[in-house]
Design a protein around this motif. Sequence first.
Motif, PDB file in Angstrom:
ATOM      1  N   GLN A  44       0.820  -1.211   0.000  1.00 42.92           N
ATOM      2  CA  GLN A  44       0.000   0.000   0.000  1.00 42.92           C
ATOM      3  C   GLN A  44       0.857   1.266   0.000  1.00 42.92           C
ATOM      4  O   GLN A  44       0.344   2.352  -0.172  1.00 42.92           O
ATOM      5  CB  GLN A  44      -0.947  -0.003   1.201  1.00 42.92           C
ATOM      6  CG  GLN A  44      -0.276   0.121   2.548  1.00 42.92           C
ATOM      7  CD  GLN A  44      -0.114   1.558   3.017  1.00 42.92           C
ATOM      8  OE1 GLN A  44      -0.915   2.414   2.669  1.00 42.92           O
ATOM      9  NE2 GLN A  44       0.937   1.806   3.798  1.00 42.92           N
ATOM     10  N   GLY A  45       2.167   1.126   0.190  1.00 45.93           N
ATOM     11  CA  GLY A  45       3.047   2.287   0.190  1.00 45.93           C
ATOM     12  C   GLY A  45       3.801   2.498  -1.106  1.00 45.93           C
ATOM     13  O   GLY A  45       4.390   3.561  -1.314  1.00 45.93           O
ATOM     14  N   PHE A  46       3.782   1.494  -1.980  1.00 48.01           N
ATOM     15  CA  PHE A  46       4.512   1.586  -3.241  1.00 48.01           C
ATOM     16  C   PHE A  46       3.569   1.334  -4.407  1.00 48.01           C
ATOM     17  O   PHE A  46       2.607   0.570  -4.307  1.00 48.01           O
ATOM     18  CB  PHE A  46       5.663   0.571  -3.278  1.00 48.01           C
ATOM     19  CG  PHE A  46       6.792   0.902  -2.361  1.00 48.01           C
ATOM     20  CD1 PHE A  46       7.913   1.562  -2.835  1.00 48.01           C
ATOM     21  CD2 PHE A  46       6.728   0.566  -1.006  1.00 48.01           C
ATOM     22  CE1 PHE A  46       8.963   1.868  -1.982  1.00 48.01           C
ATOM     23  CE2 PHE A  46       7.762   0.879  -0.153  1.00 48.01           C
ATOM     24  CZ  PHE A  46       8.881   1.534  -0.645  1.00 48.01           C
ATOM     25  N   GLY A  47       3.865   1.996  -5.514  1.00 46.03           N
ATOM     26  CA  GLY A  47       3.052   1.846  -6.716  1.00 46.03           C
ATOM     27  C   GLY A  47       3.668   2.599  -7.877  1.00 46.03           C
ATOM     28  O   GLY A  47       4.827   3.040  -7.828  1.00 46.03           O
ATOM     29  N   LYS A  96      -8.522 -14.592  10.679  1.00 47.22           N
ATOM     30  CA  LYS A  96      -9.561 -13.575  10.818  1.00 47.22           C
ATOM     31  C   LYS A  96      -9.034 -12.326  11.503  1.00 47.22           C
ATOM     32  O   LYS A  96      -9.549 -11.225  11.292  1.00 47.22           O
ATOM     33  CB  LYS A  96     -10.746 -14.151  11.602  1.00 47.22           C
ATOM     34  CG  LYS A  96     -11.478 -15.266  10.871  1.00 47.22           C
ATOM     35  CD  LYS A  96     -11.909 -14.847   9.473  1.00 47.22           C
ATOM     36  CE  LYS A  96     -12.586 -15.985   8.736  1.00 47.22           C
ATOM     37  NZ  LYS A  96     -12.919 -15.632   7.329  1.00 47.22           N
ATOM     38  N   GLU A  97      -8.000 -12.472  12.320  1.00 45.16           N
ATOM     39  CA  GLU A  97      -7.395 -11.299  12.947  1.00 45.16           C
ATOM     40  C   GLU A  97      -6.766 -10.377  11.911  1.00 45.16           C
ATOM     41  O   GLU A  97      -6.568  -9.180  12.167  1.00 45.16           O
ATOM     42  CB  GLU A  97      -6.314 -11.721  13.946  1.00 45.16           C
ATOM     43  CG  GLU A  97      -6.812 -12.607  15.074  1.00 45.16           C
ATOM     44  CD  GLU A  97      -6.706 -14.086  14.739  1.00 45.16           C
ATOM     45  OE1 GLU A  97      -6.710 -14.900  15.670  1.00 45.16           O
ATOM     46  OE2 GLU A  97      -6.623 -14.433  13.554  1.00 45.16           O
ATOM     47  N   GLU A  98      -6.467 -10.927  10.740  1.00 46.85           N
ATOM     48  CA  GLU A  98      -5.846 -10.141   9.677  1.00 46.85           C
ATOM     49  C   GLU A  98      -6.765  -9.029   9.176  1.00 46.85           C
ATOM     50  O   GLU A  98      -6.292  -8.027   8.635  1.00 46.85           O
ATOM     51  CB  GLU A  98      -5.464 -11.045   8.503  1.00 46.85           C
ATOM     52  CG  GLU A  98      -4.152 -11.763   8.662  1.00 46.85           C
ATOM     53  CD  GLU A  98      -2.974 -10.821   8.564  1.00 46.85           C
ATOM     54  OE1 GLU A  98      -3.135  -9.694   8.079  1.00 46.85           O
ATOM     55  OE2 GLU A  98      -1.880 -11.209   8.980  1.00 46.85           O
ATOM     56  N   VAL A  99      -8.068  -9.194   9.327  1.00 47.59           N
ATOM     57  CA  VAL A  99      -9.004  -8.152   8.882  1.00 47.59           C
ATOM     58  C   VAL A  99      -8.732  -6.857   9.647  1.00 47.59           C
ATOM     59  O   VAL A  99      -8.618  -5.775   9.061  1.00 47.59           O
ATOM     60  CB  VAL A  99     -10.461  -8.611   9.082  1.00 47.59           C
ATOM     61  CG1 VAL A  99     -11.420  -7.481   8.721  1.00 47.59           C
ATOM     62  CG2 VAL A  99     -10.751  -9.845   8.232  1.00 47.59           C
ATOM     63  N   VAL A 100      -8.608  -6.974  10.973  1.00 47.96           N
ATOM     64  CA  VAL A 100      -8.329  -5.794  11.800  1.00 47.96           C
ATOM     65  C   VAL A 100      -6.935  -5.247  11.495  1.00 47.96           C
ATOM     66  O   VAL A 100      -6.734  -4.032  11.399  1.00 47.96           O
ATOM     67  CB  VAL A 100      -8.450  -6.152  13.290  1.00 47.96           C
ATOM     68  CG1 VAL A 100      -8.153  -4.936  14.160  1.00 47.96           C
ATOM     69  CG2 VAL A 100      -9.840  -6.691  13.594  1.00 47.96           C
ATOM     70  N   SER A 101      -5.975  -6.166  11.337  1.00 47.83           N
ATOM     71  CA  SER A 101      -4.608  -5.735  11.020  1.00 47.83           C
ATOM     72  C   SER A 101      -4.564  -4.983   9.693  1.00 47.83           C
ATOM     73  O   SER A 101      -3.884  -3.962   9.564  1.00 47.83           O
ATOM     74  CB  SER A 101      -3.689  -6.952  10.968  1.00 47.83           C
ATOM     75  OG  SER A 101      -2.396  -6.588  10.541  1.00 47.83           O
ATOM     76  N   THR A 102      -5.298  -5.477   8.699  1.00 50.50           N
ATOM     77  CA  THR A 102      -5.327  -4.822   7.384  1.00 50.50           C
ATOM     78  C   THR A 102      -5.931  -3.435   7.480  1.00 50.50           C
ATOM     79  O   THR A 102      -5.406  -2.472   6.896  1.00 50.50           O
ATOM     80  CB  THR A 102      -6.133  -5.682   6.392  1.00 50.50           C
ATOM     81  OG1 THR A 102      -5.528  -6.963   6.275  1.00 50.50           O
ATOM     82  CG2 THR A 102      -6.176  -5.015   5.022  1.00 50.50           C
ATOM     83  N   PHE A 103      -7.032  -3.307   8.218  1.00 43.77           N
ATOM     84  CA  PHE A 103      -7.633  -1.985   8.385  1.00 43.77           C
ATOM     85  C   PHE A 103      -6.675  -1.036   9.095  1.00 43.77           C
ATOM     86  O   PHE A 103      -6.646   0.162   8.802  1.00 43.77           O
ATOM     87  CB  PHE A 103      -8.935  -2.095   9.172  1.00 43.77           C
ATOM     88  CG  PHE A 103     -10.104  -2.548   8.344  1.00 43.77           C
ATOM     89  CD1 PHE A 103     -10.166  -2.261   6.996  1.00 43.77           C
ATOM     90  CD2 PHE A 103     -11.143  -3.261   8.911  1.00 43.77           C
ATOM     91  CE1 PHE A 103     -11.235  -2.675   6.214  1.00 43.77           C
ATOM     92  CE2 PHE A 103     -12.223  -3.672   8.155  1.00 43.77           C
ATOM     93  CZ  PHE A 103     -12.265  -3.382   6.803  1.00 43.77           C
ATOM     94  N   TYR A 107      -5.971   2.288   7.126  1.00 43.70           N
ATOM     95  CA  TYR A 107      -6.531   3.501   7.738  1.00 43.70           C
ATOM     96  C   TYR A 107      -5.652   3.897   8.919  1.00 43.70           C
ATOM     97  O   TYR A 107      -6.057   3.760  10.085  1.00 43.70           O
ATOM     98  CB  TYR A 107      -7.966   3.261   8.200  1.00 43.70           C
ATOM     99  CG  TYR A 107      -8.927   2.852   7.108  1.00 43.70           C
ATOM    100  CD1 TYR A 107      -9.350   3.762   6.142  1.00 43.70           C
ATOM    101  CD2 TYR A 107      -9.407   1.550   7.039  1.00 43.70           C
ATOM    102  CE1 TYR A 107     -10.238   3.390   5.144  1.00 43.70           C
ATOM    103  CE2 TYR A 107     -10.300   1.162   6.045  1.00 43.70           C
ATOM    104  CZ  TYR A 107     -10.705   2.083   5.102  1.00 43.70           C
ATOM    105  OH  TYR A 107     -11.586   1.705   4.115  1.00 43.70           O
ATOM    106  N   PRO A 108      -4.448   4.386   8.666  1.00 46.24           N
ATOM    107  CA  PRO A 108      -3.479   4.621   9.748  1.00 46.24           C
ATOM    108  C   PRO A 108      -3.757   5.858  10.594  1.00 46.24           C
ATOM    109  O   PRO A 108      -3.246   5.970  11.711  1.00 46.24           O
ATOM    110  CB  PRO A 108      -2.155   4.770   8.991  1.00 46.24           C
ATOM    111  CG  PRO A 108      -2.558   5.340   7.655  1.00 46.24           C
ATOM    112  CD  PRO A 108      -3.890   4.718   7.337  1.00 46.24           C
ATOM    113  N   ASP A 109      -4.525   6.805  10.089  1.00 37.83           N
ATOM    114  CA  ASP A 109      -4.698   8.071  10.803  1.00 37.83           C
ATOM    115  C   ASP A 109      -5.645   7.939  11.995  1.00 37.83           C
ATOM    116  O   ASP A 109      -5.275   8.172  13.136  1.00 37.83           O
ATOM    117  CB  ASP A 109      -5.188   9.152   9.841  1.00 37.83           C
ATOM    118  CG  ASP A 109      -4.168   9.438   8.756  1.00 37.83           C
ATOM    119  OD1 ASP A 109      -2.965   9.313   9.038  1.00 37.83           O
ATOM    120  OD2 ASP A 109      -4.572   9.759   7.616  1.00 37.83           O
ATOM    121  N   ASN A 110      -6.893   7.590  11.691  1.00 37.65           N
ATOM    122  CA  ASN A 110      -7.905   7.426  12.740  1.00 37.65           C
ATOM    123  C   ASN A 110      -8.841   6.315  12.299  1.00 37.65           C
ATOM    124  O   ASN A 110      -9.791   6.539  11.564  1.00 37.65           O
ATOM    125  CB  ASN A 110      -8.672   8.735  12.952  1.00 37.65           C
ATOM    126  CG  ASN A 110      -9.571   8.686  14.176  1.00 37.65           C
ATOM    127  OD1 ASN A 110     -10.123   7.656  14.526  1.00 37.65           O
ATOM    128  ND2 ASN A 110      -9.715   9.822  14.843  1.00 37.65           N
TER     129      ASN A 110
END
Length: 225
Positions: A44-47, A96-103, A107-110
């Motif tokens: 998500q940081g490179f493209g 399933k914990e990966e869902v929260v980790s991915t968010f 969504y790093p700000d808030n």
Amino acid sequence: MELPSYHVPSMGNVFRATWERGWSFIKRAGTVILASSVILWFLQGFGFENGIFGMVEDNNASLLAMAGSAIAVLFAPLGFGSWQAAVATITGLIAKEEVVSTFGVLYPDNLSAEIAVAYTPIAAYSFMIFNLLCAPCFAAMGAIKREMNSWKWTLGAIGYMCGFAYVAAFIVYQLGSVATGGFGVGSIMAILALAAVIYLMVRKNKFEENHLTLRAVVAAEKQGG
């Protein structure tokens, strides 16, 4: 299926089982979940911007956004057709914990505020229903494969769980949208899907008569023996 006699577990067994499962989660969180979070952060940081590969300020131009956008359309009828939701759903198959980790990565700000903007309440319910009912984590899929000892039945079981999760989330979102003032083709399809589910639940079991006959035969053989 014969079941063993159940007894109140001893405190030692309770603490031992709690420790084993807790330590298993800690190991998974420190290895698989951590590694996948690092990979997600990189993607998500490179493209590509202006034809040049490098770090991007807007994660909508990232490699992860490109991959997520390709499959996001599949989840649009469920109310969460964004690439972020698509990526979280796919990583949820790792654990399933990966869902929260991915968010947390996307969504790093808030996180709470951004999730509230990205999802309506009914879309959030649909998202949770799909992820709770769809295929479990890779470890559980491996257990299914070992128990069934067949890729055909394993893939069939996984496909059934994902299909049922899709239909359930579709029904909830489309009918929930009717309550908030929207009605369309999707609502009609959801009503038909709900009717089909109810029919499958209440229909007569065509194997019941054969099962009862088989039990009668077995009982007669035991009496005769």
